[in-house]
Design a protein around this motif. Structure first.
Motif, short mmCIF file in Angstrom:
data_model
loop_
_atom_site.label_atom_id
_atom_site.label_comp_id
_atom_site.label_asym_id
_atom_site.label_seq_id
_atom_site.Cartn_x
_atom_site.Cartn_y
_atom_site.Cartn_z
N LEU A 1 0.79 -1.06 0.04
CA LEU A 1 0.04 -0.12 0.09
C LEU A 1 1.01 1.30 0.10
O LEU A 1 2.10 1.26 0.42
CB LEU A 1 -0.89 -0.13 1.32
CG LEU A 1 -1.67 -1.11 1.37
CD1 LEU A 1 -2.70 -1.25 2.63
CD2 LEU A 1 -2.86 -1.07 0.25
N PRO A 2 0.44 2.30 -0.58
CA PRO A 2 1.21 3.72 -0.37
C PRO A 2 1.38 3.66 1.36
O PRO A 2 0.56 3.63 1.93
CB PRO A 2 0.16 4.63 -0.81
CG PRO A 2 -0.96 4.03 -1.65
CD PRO A 2 -0.81 2.32 -0.70
N PRO A 3 2.42 4.46 1.64
CA PRO A 3 3.05 4.76 2.78
C PRO A 3 1.89 5.38 3.67
O PRO A 3 1.53 5.04 4.72
CB PRO A 3 4.46 5.46 2.87
CG PRO A 3 4.99 5.06 1.70
CD PRO A 3 3.80 4.82 0.67
N ALA A 4 1.21 6.50 2.99
CA ALA A 4 0.23 7.38 3.66
C ALA A 4 -0.99 6.51 4.37
O ALA A 4 -1.46 6.82 5.21
CB ALA A 4 -0.23 8.43 2.68
N ALA A 5 -1.10 5.35 3.57
CA ALA A 5 -2.23 4.59 4.15
C ALA A 5 -1.98 3.79 5.67
O ALA A 5 -2.83 3.53 6.26
CB ALA A 5 -2.50 3.23 3.34
N PHE A 6 -0.79 3.99 6.24
CA PHE A 6 -0.53 3.76 7.47
C PHE A 6 -1.44 4.33 8.34
O PHE A 6 -1.95 3.75 9.24
CB PHE A 6 0.84 4.11 7.76
CG PHE A 6 1.49 4.05 9.25
CD1 PHE A 6 2.00 2.83 9.39
CD2 PHE A 6 1.44 4.94 10.13
CE1 PHE A 6 2.38 2.51 10.85
CE2 PHE A 6 1.72 4.75 11.46
CZ PHE A 6 2.35 3.55 11.76
N TRP A 7 -1.76 5.70 8.06
CA TRP A 7 -2.77 6.50 9.06
C TRP A 7 -4.08 6.21 8.98
O TRP A 7 -4.98 6.67 9.83
CB TRP A 7 -2.19 7.97 8.89
CG TRP A 7 -0.99 8.45 9.37
CD1 TRP A 7 0.07 8.93 8.51
CD2 TRP A 7 -0.28 8.36 10.86
NE1 TRP A 7 1.18 9.03 9.39
CE2 TRP A 7 0.97 8.85 10.49
CE3 TRP A 7 -0.89 7.88 12.08
CZ2 TRP A 7 1.89 8.83 11.77
CZ3 TRP A 7 0.07 7.84 13.01
CH2 TRP A 7 1.26 8.46 12.73
N ARG A 8 -4.47 5.46 7.97
CA ARG A 8 -5.83 5.36 7.53
C ARG A 8 -6.23 3.87 8.05
O ARG A 8 -7.44 3.35 8.12
CB ARG A 8 -6.08 5.23 6.07
CG ARG A 8 -5.46 6.64 5.27
CD ARG A 8 -6.22 7.72 6.00
NE ARG A 8 -7.76 7.57 5.38
CZ ARG A 8 -8.72 8.40 5.79
NH1 ARG A 8 -8.31 9.54 6.09
NH2 ARG A 8 -9.82 8.31 5.31
N LEU A 9 -5.37 3.33 8.92
CA LEU A 9 -5.72 1.95 9.32
C LEU A 9 -5.75 2.10 11.01
O LEU A 9 -4.93 2.40 11.53
CB LEU A 9 -4.62 0.90 8.93
CG LEU A 9 -4.49 0.73 7.62
CD1 LEU A 9 -3.27 -0.21 7.36
CD2 LEU A 9 -5.53 -0.15 6.89
N ASP A 10 -6.91 1.49 11.43
CA ASP A 10 -7.21 1.29 12.74
C ASP A 10 -7.01 -0.17 13.21
O ASP A 10 -7.55 -1.24 12.68
CB ASP A 10 -8.56 1.68 13.22
CG ASP A 10 -8.78 3.15 13.02
OD1 ASP A 10 -7.76 4.06 13.17
OD2 ASP A 10 -9.82 3.76 12.79
N VAL A 11 -6.27 -0.32 14.41
CA VAL A 11 -5.92 -1.62 15.14
C VAL A 11 -6.50 -1.34 16.47
O VAL A 11 -5.95 -0.67 17.18
CB VAL A 11 -4.73 -1.81 14.89
CG1 VAL A 11 -4.49 -3.28 15.59
CG2 VAL A 11 -3.96 -1.84 13.57
N ARG A 12 -7.59 -2.19 16.67
CA ARG A 12 -8.08 -2.38 17.83
C ARG A 12 -7.34 -3.33 19.06
O ARG A 12 -6.81 -4.21 18.43
CB ARG A 12 -9.60 -2.89 17.95
CG ARG A 12 -10.47 -1.87 17.34
CD ARG A 12 -11.92 -2.37 17.14
NE ARG A 12 -12.73 -1.18 16.76
CZ ARG A 12 -13.95 -1.39 16.28
NH1 ARG A 12 -14.50 -2.49 16.17
NH2 ARG A 12 -14.62 -0.37 15.71
#
Length: 190
Positions: A154-165
């Protein structure tokens, strides 16, 4: 052979509740109790690993895993921001926080960038033997996000779009560098 890596986010700690940058505080007792209750929900694995943080190590113990600490799975190094609350840093250093959240190469805190974290975690993931079978990993949410971004290219910016509960499982399965994703499975003992 297919390799299955199941990343488990650790129990909730005060730093997560306070939106504070990691300071290696242990998880709250309620979170550990939830992990103990979910211990039977995990499938057997050939190996188990943990981020070196107290939160991850104690969660792994509560899940009854004999997990090996792996430095490559350490949380994102936020340098001078460690232990500080996000709202405090954003008030004192708004441009730095904005740059950090929008530029995956930025590390205004003097620690590591999201891109560097992705490369570190991706190197560990790529280093798993093709016959590793199932691997369980208790890791900080940033490490889980970096693994997903790397595995799916994924593009590196996708990092901030992922939530991990907390206490959720994110599974990567693959072979020959090609990964599939099962995300956000809750750990329950039933």
């Amino acid at each position: 052979m297919t390799v299955r890596v199941i990343f488990i986010a650790p129990s909730v700690g005060a730093e997560l509740r306070e939106a504070r940058f990691g300071d290696d505080a242990p998880p709250e007792e309620a979170g550990l109790a939830a992990a103990r209750a979910a211990a039977g929900a995990l499938p057997p694995a050939a190996r188990s690993f943990t981020s070196p943080s107290a939160r991850c190590r104690l969660t792994a113990e509560a899940l009854e895993l004999a997990a090996e600490p792996a430095e490559a799975l350490s949380d994102l190094d936020v340098g001078a921001w460690r232990g500080r609350r996000l709202d405090e840093v954003a008030t004192q250093e708004p441009q730095a926080v904005s740059r950090w959240l929008t530029d995956p190469e930025a590390a205004p805190h003097g620690g590591e960038s999201v891109t560097t974290l992705r490369a570190r975690v991706g190197g560990w993931l790529n280093g798993l033997a093709s016959d590793a079978g199932r691997v369980l990993v208790v890791a900080e949410p940033a490490v889980v996000r970096a693994a997903v971004v790397h595995a799916l290219d994924l593009p590196p910016a996708a990092f901030w779009r992922l939530d991990v509960r907390p206490l959720s499982a994110t599974e990567l399965s693959g072979r020959s560098g090609r990964w599939n994703l099962i995300c956000g499975t809750a750990l329950t003992s039933s």
